[in-house]
Design a protein around this motif. Structure first.
Motif, PDB file in Angstrom:
ATOM      1  N   ALA A  82       0.826  -1.212   0.000  1.00  0.00           N
ATOM      2  CA  ALA A  82       0.000   0.000   0.000  1.00  0.00           C
ATOM      3  C   ALA A  82       0.858   1.258   0.000  1.00  0.00           C
ATOM      4  CB  ALA A  82      -0.927  -0.010   1.213  1.00  0.00           C
ATOM      5  N   VAL A  83       1.904   1.262   0.831  1.00  0.00           N
ATOM      6  CA  VAL A  83       2.733   2.461   0.961  1.00  0.00           C
ATOM      7  C   VAL A  83       3.664   2.640  -0.234  1.00  0.00           C
ATOM      8  CG1 VAL A  83       4.520   3.598   2.335  1.00  0.00           C
ATOM      9  CG2 VAL A  83       2.641   2.395   3.474  1.00  0.00           C
ATOM     10  N   ASN A  84       4.393   1.573  -0.570  1.00  0.00           N
ATOM     11  CA  ASN A  84       5.475   1.696  -1.554  1.00  0.00           C
ATOM     12  C   ASN A  84       4.981   2.028  -2.950  1.00  0.00           C
ATOM     13  OD1 ASN A  84       7.032   0.920   0.599  1.00  0.00           O
ATOM     14  ND2 ASN A  84       7.637  -1.050  -0.255  1.00  0.00           N
ATOM     15  N   PHE A  85       3.830   1.509  -3.325  1.00  0.00           N
ATOM     16  CA  PHE A  85       3.323   1.777  -4.672  1.00  0.00           C
ATOM     17  C   PHE A  85       2.172   2.782  -4.651  1.00  0.00           C
ATOM     18  CE2 PHE A  85       0.751   0.916  -8.484  1.00  0.00           C
ATOM     19  CZ  PHE A  85       1.720   1.130  -9.460  1.00  0.00           C
ATOM     20  N   PHE A  86       1.078   2.416  -4.038  1.00  0.00           N
ATOM     21  CA  PHE A  86      -0.099   3.287  -4.102  1.00  0.00           C
ATOM     22  C   PHE A  86       0.098   4.580  -3.304  1.00  0.00           C
ATOM     23  CE2 PHE A  86      -1.696  -1.002  -4.979  1.00  0.00           C
ATOM     24  CZ  PHE A  86      -2.285  -0.777  -6.224  1.00  0.00           C
TER      25      PHE A  86
END
Length: 260
Positions: A82-86
């Protein structure tokens, strides 16, 4: 001339080093993190991403010069997806309108040399389709599996990010608007996030067997900060869609002369 920068993940590691460097150079930094920041926001959630945009808009007065989307998680957990991409995409896309008032707008994201390793194909497909529920569901499956499965989450998220940067940088929203969009891909950096891999001589030796870094080995966040500062400076007017590996040679060893 002083510029206004937004740095996510500013409370520690690469983000903290970059924010400190920019302030030393006379610039204004709006730091974003879960704590100890000008704007507190959890980039794993829609609410946190909205809080990021609202907080930065208020703090900046509606105009910024550069985005350094650095926040990320290396833990083998679904939240990292969730954090790294979106979360990174929400940072770049959500703050992009604030760059419109800058004479030299710039944006950069932090990927990783881990993007070179084989990904989980199902997770990668969900990332690139922009399907967050599917990506989180697949990441949860990987997290619940064997360690080698869970460890695929991080590298896959960073590969997806690098591919998004390549696809997006030349579009009307970025290059067409005069905004150089690029990414960096660090090797092993001494940060709180990598402490388990760098805190002892034995751990360092083990990680360097996995991540070969013949040029000066494991390095400090400040070294990465210098690169991020240049990529988001007025001097960088033409680098577009590049993933710059700052990895002590890992990319050259792993890929050899295969640059395509």
């Amino acid at each position: 001339m002083p510029r206004t920068y937004v740095v996510t993940g500013s409370a520690s590691g690469i983000g903290r080093a970059t924010a400190d460097l920019l302030v030393e150079r006379g610039h204004r930094v709006i730091g974003v993190d879960l704590h100890d920041a000008d704007v507190t926001a959890d980039l794993s959630t829609a609410e946190g991403r909205n809080a990021l945009v609202a907080g930065v808009t208020e703090a900046s007065g509606g105009t910024i010069d550069a985005i350094i989307a650095n926040a990320g998680l290396a833990a083998p957990v679904a939240t990292a997806a969730a954090v790294n991409f979106f979360g990174t995409l929400a940072t770049l896309e959500g703050l992009r309108p604030l760059l419109a008032g800058s004479e030299a707008p710039r944006a950069v994201a932090t990927a990783s040399m881990a993007s070179l390793y084989p990904p989980d194909d199902a997770l990668l497909e969900a990332f690139l389709a922009g399907d967050e529920p599917a990506a989180l569901a697949r990441a949860a499956e990987l997290e619940a599996g064997a360690p080698e499965q869970a460890n695929l989450i991080y590298g896959t998220s960073k590969r997806a990010l690098a591919r998004w940067i390549r696809r997006s940088a030349t579009t009307a929203d970025w290059a067409g608007a005069g905004i150089p969009l690029n990414a960096i891909a660090p090797g092993v950096v001494e940060t709180p996030m990598t402490e388990a891999y760098t805190s002892t001589p034995e751990a360092r030796e083990a990680i360097l067997e996995m991540v070969p870094m013949p040029l000066n080995g494991i390095f400090r966040p400040r070294d990465v900060a210098y690169l991020l500062a240049w990529l988001t400076s007025e001097e960088n007017a033409h680098l577009c869609g590049q993933v710059v590996f700052i990895d002590g040679g890992s990319d050259a060893i792993i890929r050899g002369d295969a640059t395509w």
